[in-house]
Design a protein around this motif. Structure first.
Motif, PDB file in Angstrom:
ATOM      1  N   THR A   1      69.779  15.354 -18.532  1.00 48.72           N
ATOM      2  CA  THR A   1      69.101  14.053 -18.561  1.00 48.72           C
ATOM      3  C   THR A   1      69.087  13.382 -17.191  1.00 48.72           C
ATOM      4  N   ALA A   2      70.225  13.397 -16.498  1.00 48.39           N
ATOM      5  CA  ALA A   2      70.330  12.691 -15.209  1.00 48.39           C
ATOM      6  C   ALA A   2      69.355  13.251 -14.182  1.00 48.39           C
ATOM      7  N   ILE A   3      69.352  14.552 -13.985  1.00 40.91           N
ATOM      8  CA  ILE A   3      68.475  15.166 -12.982  1.00 40.91           C
ATOM      9  C   ILE A   3      67.009  15.020 -13.377  1.00 40.91           C
ATOM     10  N   PHE A   4      66.716  15.112 -14.680  1.00 45.26           N
ATOM     11  CA  PHE A   4      65.342  14.921 -15.149  1.00 45.26           C
ATOM     12  C   PHE A   4      64.826  13.533 -14.775  1.00 45.26           C
ATOM     13  N   ILE A   5      65.637  12.509 -15.032  1.00 44.35           N
ATOM     14  CA  ILE A   5      65.228  11.132 -14.753  1.00 44.35           C
ATOM     15  C   ILE A   5      64.989  10.939 -13.256  1.00 44.35           C
ATOM     16  N   GLN A   6      65.906  11.415 -12.433  1.00 44.87           N
ATOM     17  CA  GLN A   6      65.777  11.240 -10.987  1.00 44.87           C
ATOM     18  C   GLN A   6      64.510  11.893 -10.446  1.00 44.87           C
ATOM     19  N   LEU A   7      64.268  13.137 -10.846  1.00 44.69           N
ATOM     20  CA  LEU A   7      63.108  13.867 -10.328  1.00 44.69           C
ATOM     21  C   LEU A   7      61.796  13.307 -10.880  1.00 44.69           C
ATOM     22  N   LEU A   8      61.791  12.912 -12.142  1.00 42.80           N
ATOM     23  CA  LEU A   8      60.575  12.359 -12.730  1.00 42.80           C
ATOM     24  C   LEU A   8      60.189  11.044 -12.048  1.00 42.80           C
ATOM     25  N   ILE A   9      61.174  10.204 -11.757  1.00 47.34           N
ATOM     26  CA  ILE A   9      60.902   8.937 -11.071  1.00 47.34           C
ATOM     27  C   ILE A   9      60.299   9.195  -9.687  1.00 47.34           C
ATOM     28  N   ILE A  10      60.839  10.168  -8.951  1.00 51.47           N
ATOM     29  CA  ILE A  10      60.312  10.490  -7.620  1.00 51.47           C
ATOM     30  C   ILE A  10      58.860  10.936  -7.709  1.00 51.47           C
TER      31      ILE A  10
END
Length: 493
Positions: free
Chosen positions: A325-334
């Protein structure tokens, strides 16, 4: 918008806790599969809104009514076509290709049918929503959206107290809310806009224009949908519903943040299109450049706090945090931050009506997300590789948009980079340089999390205000804030 964002994020927490990771993942992938059809409604909405707004800019009320009535006929034809496809090919795919247990198949079919009904009602409301946007009645969106998000919050709390069939009941409640909201939009339009009085007639020429415009716009929208929902299906096929749950949470965060930007852009788009209709290109570019910067800042300010503080935020927000979840959120926001810079540029393109070559080239590039993601996952890459691919493709699409726009309108690329990109880059880099070294000195406790988030919001806002805005914009913002504070003070006295 801020209220809706906060309630949406809290609703996600309640629903994930009530449904559990597996059921939430199932709902995400099934509803996501149905939402693949929204590329049709989305492209039509953009087309209808463009034609109505263009005629409003030219002050042609009779033509607006012709456009509206013709668009309703288009929607009815699509309603029937999509229903046939969804109940044949779509139903076969759901029952034979999705990676779900046999025990969950009944619930999956219920969710699919209820999500389909929700989509079809949304499809019929497209002309009404497009008319509200064209008339710039953003207050209607604000009030109706608050009603919608409040109802969804009530559903979330109610689901937690139901002992069985929670997934089916959740999908049913969302369908009922969606149907009610669509009727509310239709009621508002019939009360306030003369062109929304249905006469069940259509203009054949406008019919062809809308279909041609929406057809090419559909190609671009389909490539974006395949990037988002198509990858959702790939995650299900390769990894199962747990990874779908992680992507579902990341999409909830992204949707909440992006709603701030999209509402801002929705308010700005009619002004750009109306200015284009009367050939006031100075205003068009002034609005587009300013809109590109502010679109980025509006999402960047809360995003930098989330990206740099993601693990404490997730622990505080969710009871059970799905893996990735954490990495998904970070990359999706970018990726979305990169896309948001292009929002107003796309509006200029739509206003021109010359979108065939643009959609073929940019849409074709965006379409590469799906096959490249499939290839990476097939070769054994981790799930987050699909997001890395999406970021690279987003950068390529941004470059292509500028090149294509230069061929259609006299945009000054050098001015765009000096007035937009240089300021965005400066705000982003300085925010990271200042905030990242501070992080190790603050604990991951709840108090530490709120302290660091506050610091991030404060620093990024100040940088966006002083370095990201022109002197004229700073003066306007300051005067507006002082005006609001003075009115509140007078009201208080």
């Amino acid at each position: 918008m801020i209220l809706i964002m906060l309630v949406t994020l809290y609703t996600s927490r309640v629903i994930l806790a009530a449904l559990g990771v597996d059921d939430y993942g199932i709902y995400t992938v099934v509803a996501g599969f149905v939402s693949l059809f929204t590329v049709i409604s989305g492209s039509l909405s953009a087309g209808i809104s463009r034609f109505i707004t263009f005629e409003l800019g030219k002050e042609s009320e009779n033509k607006c009514q012709e456009v509206f009535n013709t668009s309703v006929v288009v929607q009815v034809v699509l309603f029937i076509s999509i229903l046939l496809i969804a109940e044949t090919i779509g139903l076969w795919f759901i029952n034979n290709k999705l990676n779900v247990s046999q025990a969950s198949l009944t619930a999956v079919n219920w969710v699919y049918q209820l999500s389909l009904i929700t989509f079809l009602f949304n499809l019929l409301s497209v002309p009404y929503n497009a008319t509200i946007i064209a008339h710039e009645r953003m207050s209607a969106f604000a009030y109706i959206s608050i009603i919608e998000v409040t109802l969804k919050l009530l559903i979330a709390f109610s689901i937690a107290h139901i002992s069985s069939n929670r997934l089916i009941i959740y999908a049913l409640c969302l369908m009922l809310v969606s149907v009610a909201i669509r009727f509310l939009y239709a009621f508002y339009c019939n009360r306030h806009f003369e062109e929304c009085k249905l006469t069940f007639s259509y203009n054949r020429g406008i019919f062809k224009q809308i279909l041609a415009f929406s057809g090419w716009n559909f190609f671009g929208a389909a490539s974006a949908s395949l990037r988002d929902q198509g990858v959702n299906v790939l995650f299900n096929l390769f990894f199962g519903s747990v990874v779908n749950a992680a992507k579902g949470v990341s999409e909830q965060v992204n949707n909440a943040l992006n709603s701030l930007v999209q509402n801002f852009v929705v308010a700005l788009n009619p002004q750009i299109i109306k200015s284009y209709a009367i050939n006031d290109m100075d205003t068009v570019f002034s609005l587009a450049f300013r809109g590109a910067r502010f679109s980025y800042y509006i999402m960047f300010i809360p995003s930098i706090a989330i990206i740099l503080n993601i693990n404490p935020i997730l622990s505080f927000w969710l009871k059970d945090v799905p893996d990735f979840t954490a990495i998904f959120i970070q990359l999706l926001i970018i990726r979305v931050l990169i896309d948001n810079i292009s929002n107003t540029l796309i509006t200029i393109m739509l206003a021109s009506g010359k979108i065939k070559q643009y959609q073929i080239i940019v849409g074709g590039m965006q379409l590469m997300n799906f096959p490249l993601s499939y290839l990476a996952l097939k070769l054994g890459a981790p799930p987050q590789s699909a997001f890395y691919i999406a970021i690279v493709v987003a950068i390529m699409c941004f470059i292509l948009r500028l090149i294509m726009l230069k061929q259609i309108v006299p945009i000054n690329i050098k001015s765009f980079f000096s007035n937009v990109m240089s300021r965005i880059f400066l705000v982003t880099m300085l925010s990271c340089v200042i905030l990242i070294p501070v992080k190790p000195f603050i604990s991951d406790s709840t108090l530490g999390m709120f302290l660091y988030v506050t610091i991030c919001l404060l620093i990024s806002t100040l940088l966006a205000f002083y370095l990201g805005c022109s002197q004229y914009e700073r003066t306007k913002i300051t005067n507006k804030v002082m005006q609001v504070l003075q009115s509140k003070l007078i009201l208080h006295k």
